[in-house]
Design a protein around this motif. Structure first.
Motif, PDB file in Angstrom:
ATOM      1  N   GLY A 249      50.144  30.427  40.564  1.00 47.25           N
ATOM      2  CA  GLY A 249      49.414  31.341  41.439  1.00 47.25           C
ATOM      3  C   GLY A 249      50.132  32.660  41.648  1.00 47.25           C
ATOM      4  N   GLY A 251      51.215  35.590  45.105  1.00 46.27           N
ATOM      5  CA  GLY A 251      51.971  35.581  46.347  1.00 46.27           C
ATOM      6  C   GLY A 251      53.442  35.896  46.168  1.00 46.27           C
ATOM      7  N   GLY A 347      48.820  39.354  42.222  1.00 48.36           N
ATOM      8  CA  GLY A 347      47.798  40.336  42.570  1.00 48.36           C
ATOM      9  C   GLY A 347      48.488  41.535  43.178  1.00 48.36           C
ATOM     10  N   SER A 349      51.524  42.086  43.964  1.00 47.25           N
ATOM     11  CA  SER A 349      52.787  42.539  43.375  1.00 47.25           C
ATOM     12  C   SER A 349      52.590  43.157  41.987  1.00 47.25           C
TER      13      SER A 349
ATOM     14  N   GLU B 119      51.483  34.790  53.258  1.00 44.82           N
ATOM     15  CA  GLU B 119      51.601  35.996  52.442  1.00 44.82           C
ATOM     16  C   GLU B 119      50.388  36.898  52.672  1.00 44.82           C
TER      17      GLU B 119
HETATM   18  C1  LIG Z   1      44.402  31.543  43.209  1.00 50.09           C
HETATM   19  C2  LIG Z   1      45.043  32.851  43.575  1.00 50.09           C
HETATM   20  N1  LIG Z   1      45.840  33.462  42.657  1.00 50.09           N
HETATM   21  C3  LIG Z   1      46.417  34.644  42.917  1.00 50.09           C
HETATM   22  C4  LIG Z   1      46.232  35.291  44.140  1.00 50.09           C
HETATM   23  C5  LIG Z   1      46.894  36.609  44.316  1.00 50.09           C
HETATM   24  O1  LIG Z   1      47.938  36.571  45.201  1.00 50.09           O
HETATM   25  P1  LIG Z   1      48.820  37.869  45.442  1.00 50.09           P
HETATM   26  O2  LIG Z   1      47.918  39.043  45.492  1.00 50.09           O
HETATM   27  O3  LIG Z   1      49.470  37.593  46.763  1.00 50.09           O
HETATM   28  O4  LIG Z   1      49.814  37.962  44.349  1.00 50.09           O
HETATM   29  C6  LIG Z   1      45.451  34.695  45.139  1.00 50.09           C
HETATM   30  C7  LIG Z   1      45.269  35.347  46.463  1.00 50.09           C
HETATM   31  O5  LIG Z   1      44.441  35.047  47.253  1.00 50.09           O
HETATM   32  C8  LIG Z   1      44.827  33.444  44.850  1.00 50.09           C
HETATM   33  O6  LIG Z   1      44.054  32.816  45.759  1.00 50.09           O
END
Ligand SMILES: Cc1ncc(COP(=O)(O)O)c(C=O)c1O
Lengths: 498, 444
Positions: A249, A251, A347, A349, B119
């Protein structure tokens, strides 16, 4: 006013040089209106390369999937589509994002469909050969039905797991890592049913990997989830399935502020203001979730940890280096030794330092009774630039019209209000310190807004114009620009030179 | 000394003078109050016992004592609960020192760690785990006994009744000119300060907190103390912050020069005290006056080895041992190792005469999942130990080393070649390349 409580943004090149191109930015807003979003597509490609470099350093194969939800721009998606097909993919969370990704040049085999999905989304994903990241056993049944009913080719699927904390309890006493409850993914303890469903539908779906996405900044929880997924993949293998990729994922976070001390000073001042030992720092004493109960601060500050020592690729590196709680090997070693590929879905980052949001100053007036405090009304509203909504506190950069006037450099505290007739339409609920008082016609640049802040909440309320978005790239000492929708990652992009 | 219960051994800790040659203050006598010598190992034995006693003495072996604690209070409560047939559960997000966690598990505690922050911020989120914790406690059917150290006045009282008066007694009825304490729950500093002020309002109280961006186990930062119910800024004449580096400096001084086996907060209190007192000491020069200061040594060093290792590894440095794979440079490994491609390795393992011994350097779990048929598993850490001593195989046995991507095996192949083995080869590209070439892997 005592020391100005600045929260100055971290700005790196090329965003830093774009900010210095004040005449250019003013001319863009003159032509295209306020608010205006500006993106530097080149940066998203550099960020992807940084993430890949961390994966490579740990000898891990796999892909960086851009989490499209962070920004609706086309230029970013097209720029990423032009990257190495084996290294960069895209994570889409809706039918429209999927259509957009396809239209921007991503082929189905580079697309991962995540999030809750309706039939149309599932069908198109299966039709174009995207990988479906299954959120629940229900989705698996629905997908299998579609593939059979429409005679589609076998679909690659990942299963997204959640609820790792309960599985960690060993025999009554022990350590339990609580986790924020998630509405997404299938709890590990229900995975048995999922596995048998995968076996039952083997003719139409192929399990190629396992996924998790935890909404936490805590790297320990992620290391634990990662290890449990590796153990789960082992169980899959024992049953004759052959998942190969682990998708951890997104985050990974962004460090928004340049200076740790400014952040520390401000957050300390917030506690003191909530306790009443110093004047409020916010519109009507808003406490960002903190409250004063008989002289003790209670509650949690609803703030993004805007200054962080490690974020983005550095955070990935930290996670991959962290020992797995049961097996003891670093997470990267665990993946590598089990011959697994690593997928990530950054996303926020991945679009770090990719752009800014501009607003024209419409009006400046004293803010009621408080001396030395001003209300600055902007040609944008809280929906156009929602850093505050996401708890990210960061000062805008003042871009004066026609250069700085001399003799007036005096720090000042302002509240930034939007263009809606709503008391609640504040761009910041915090008193923002600027190096001098803005004037009508100046621009404020909110930097690093490409991740969620730029257009996540934008709406057409009160018929105010929606921000347009342009893509820019440096050209010698100047900048070339085009409308976001007209950007293509070709050696000589269209558009006019400033 | 003869007691009926270990709880009788709580309190009456020594007050030990620090040698002026160590701290360098010429006009101030500095004393350490050795709370680390309480039976469960820390200053928290007193409030833990005082807070829990009414619950425990009435309890009939039912229920669970719970506390938000990252270490010392949990340790004391776990032991006290165990003595009374109760369970103990600690809830915390601050337990970042693994030995403490393991020690608590040994004591039979159950640990719940709060998750990291979200986050993606949701300002309307009411789902924070601490709220759940408090809801569970206030459930009428709950059998939880919450000692509530951050808000319970009995925490402060334990020190007002014990720690404070002991200091005065050991200074022959006088009150020190300065009292210095680290602030965690604020219980010890508040309780002691209250007693000292009652004797002599002129005492100056210095509260030490952790530097905001830093972490010192057991104490809070200046923002975090505002969340403590027992904390009243009026208790302290001064509040200063200390870094983890200073805490470790102080700890090392107390350990190596004073014979006091102090943990980091004792070190922080010592270092903060000396730093604070230096100016006052200089002003006293030539006046012929003497002053006294007392600081608290909260607990002992043993539980913080990994904390120290992380921040100051050289303090725990091991002497270098023989030639290791890690001591080879990349260029040496490249030049001296023999490598073999997957295709050649397949032939060699099938037809070689003699057949090579295949050593898989991955972890047993990964090996169990998939490996080259007939290979043996010696995990790299163990292999590293084996080859420190010499050659673990006969020179007559050819050896094929395999790791995930052929990087570790390359180093070991070079090292063993250097040691005189005539035929050790590293599998190029490792097990990953083997798999990618479609060569068979088995599971057992
Ligand atoms: C399945 C999944 N992947 C990636 C992200 C992207 O996370 P980030 O923008 O914090 O890197 C999210 C955020 O909601 C998500 O739900």
């Amino acid at each position: 006013m005592d020391v100005p409580l600045y929260l100055r943004p971290r700005v790196e090149p090329p965003l830093a040089s774009l900010l210095r191109a004040q005449t250019f930015l003013h001319s863009l807003v003159d032509a295209l209106g306020s608010p205006l979003n500006v993106l530097i597509p080149e940066v998203v490609a550099e960020n992807a390369a940084r993430f890949r470099a961390v994966q490579r350093r740990h000898h891990l194969a796999g892909r960086v999937y851009y989490a499209h939800k962070a920004n609706r721009s086309s230029s970013l998606v097209r720029r990423l589509a032009a990257e190495d097909v084996a290294a960069v993919g895209i994570d889409v969370a809706s039918l429209e994002e999927l259509r957009h990704a396809l239209g921007c040049g991503f082929t189905g085999d580079r697309i991962m469909a995540t999030g809750p999905k309706d039939a149309e989304f599932l069908w198109l994903a299966a039709r174009v050969g995207a990988t479906v990241n299954l959120d629940s056993p229900g989705e698996l049944e629905q997908l299998a039905g579609l593939v059979r009913g429409h005679g589609l080719a076998r679909v690659d699927v990942l299963v997204r797991l959640s609820g790792f904390e309960s599985a960690a309890v060993q025999g009554g006493t022990g350590t339990r890592l609580l986790a924020r409850r998630s509405r997404f993914g299938t709890p590990v303890r229900e995975a048995e049913a999922l596995l048998s469903a995968l076996e039952r539908h083997r003719d139409v779906v192929e399990l190629t990997g396992v996924a998790y996405h935890l909404d936490t900044t805590g790297v320990e929880e992620k290391a634990r989830a990662l290890e449990q997924c590796v153990l789960f993949m082992d169980e899959c293998r024992a049953r004759g399935l052959a998942p190969r990729a682990l998708d951890i994922g997104g985050g990974f976070g962004v460090g928004y502020l340049a200076d740790a001390e400014e952040w520390e000073r401000w957050t300390t001042a917030l506690s003191e203001a909530v306790l009443g030992v110093r004047p409020p720092l916010t519109w009507r004493g808003h406490g960002y979730g903190l409250r004063n109960e008989g002289g003790t601060v209670r509650g949690n500050a609803a703030l993004y940890p805007a200054h962080r020592p490690t974020a983005g690729p550095g955070y990935l590196d930290e996670l991959l280096s962290m020992p797995a709680p049961v097996l003891g090997r670093p997470s990267a070693t665990l993946l590598l030794e089990h011959l697994h590929d690593l997928y990530i879905e950054p996303g926020r980052s991945l679009v770090d330092q990719c752009g800014l949001s501009l607003a024209r100053v419409l009006d400046v007036r004293p803010a009621g009774e408080e001396p030395d405090r001003y209300l600055v009304r902007l040609g944008m509203n809280a929906g156009d630039m929602s850093l505050e909504e996401h708890g990210v506190l960061m000062d805008p950069v003042l871009l004066p019209r026609g250069g700085p006037a001399d003799g007036e450099e005096e720090p000042v505290g302002v509240f930034l209000a939007g263009n809606l007739c709503l008391e609640a339409d504040l761009i910041t609920r915090r008193l923002v310190h600027l190096p001098r008082l803005p004037r009508a016609g100046d621009l404020l640049a909110f930097t690093n807004t490409a991740g969620y802040a730029m257009d996540f909440h934008a709406h057409r309320a009160q018929r105010q114009p929606l921000a347009r978005t342009v893509a820019v790239e440096p050209e010698g000492d100047s900048w070339r620009w085009c409308l976001d929708e007209d950007y293509w990652p070709l050696t000589s992009p269209g558009g006019t030179t400033a | 000394m003869r007691y009926d219960s270990i709880t009788e051994a709580i309190g009456n800790t020594p007050l030990v003078r620090i040698d002026p040659a160590v701290h360098g203050l010429r006009n101030i006598d500095l004393y350490a109050k050795l709370e680390m010598l309480n039976p469960f190992g820390s200053v928290k034995d007193r409030p833990a016992w005082h807070m829990a006693r009414p619950h425990l003495e009435g309890a009939d072996g039912e229920g669970t004592v719970v506390e938000l604690s990252s270490g010392n209070t949990a340790k004391a409560l776990a032991l006290l609960a165990g003595m009374h047939g109760l369970k103990f559960k600690s809830v915390t997000n601050r337990m970042r020192v693994p030995e403490i966690k393991e020690l608590l598990l040994l004591l039979g505690a159950e640990i719940e760690e709060l998750p990291g922050r979200s986050e993606c911020l949701d300002p309307t989120d009411t789902d924070d785990p601490l709220t759940h914790f408090h809801q569970a406690l206030s459930d009428p059917d709950s059998t939880y006994l919450h000692t509530d150290q951050y808000f319970n006045p009995r925490n402060t009282e334990a020190h007002a009744a014990g720690t404070g008066p002991e200091i005065v007694k050991d200074l022959d009825g006088r009150v020190p000119d300065w009292f210095i304490a680290c602030v965690g729950t604020a219980g010890s500093s508040t309780g002691v300060a209250r007693v000292l002020r009652e004797h002599d309002p002129a005492v100056r109280v210095l509260g030490l907190v952790a530097h905001k961006s830093d972490f010192i186990p057991g104490i809070r930062t200046i923002d975090e103390v505002h969340q403590v119910g027992l904390f009243d800024p009026g208790t302290y004449d001064t509040i200063e912050s200390v870094t983890s580096g200073e805490a470790i400096d102080g700890m090392v001084t107390l350990i190596r020069r004073c014979g006091l086996l102090s943990g980091p907060t004792g070190g922080a209190a010592y270092q903060g005290a000396v730093r604070h007192l230096r100016d006052a000491d200089a002003e006293l020069d030539g006046t012929g006056e003497r002053r006294t200061a007392v600081f608290i040594v909260c607990d002992r060093a043993e539980s913080y080895l990994s904390y120290v290792r992380r921040r100051r590894p050289e303090l725990l440095g091991q002497a270098k041992r023989g030639h290791t794979a890690a001591s080879l440079t990349d260029a040496e490994a490249q030049a001296e190792a023999r490598v073999i491609t997957v295709a050649d390795a397949r032939r060699w393992t099938a037809e070689g005469d003699p057949r090579p011994l295949v050593v898989d350097l991955r972890s047993p779990h990964a090996y169990g999942a998939l490996h080259i048929e007939g290979s043996v598993n010696i995990v790299d850490e163990v292999f590293d130990e084996l080859v420190r001593g010499g050659l673990p195989f006969s020179k007559r046995t050819p050896v094929l080393l395999a790791c995930p991507v052929g990087e570790k095996s390359l180093r070991y192949a070079a090292l063993l070649t250097r040691r005189g083995h005539p035929d050790v080869r590293s599998l190029a590209g490792g097990i990953v390349a083997w798999r990618d070439a479609g060569a068979p892997l088995v599971r057992e």
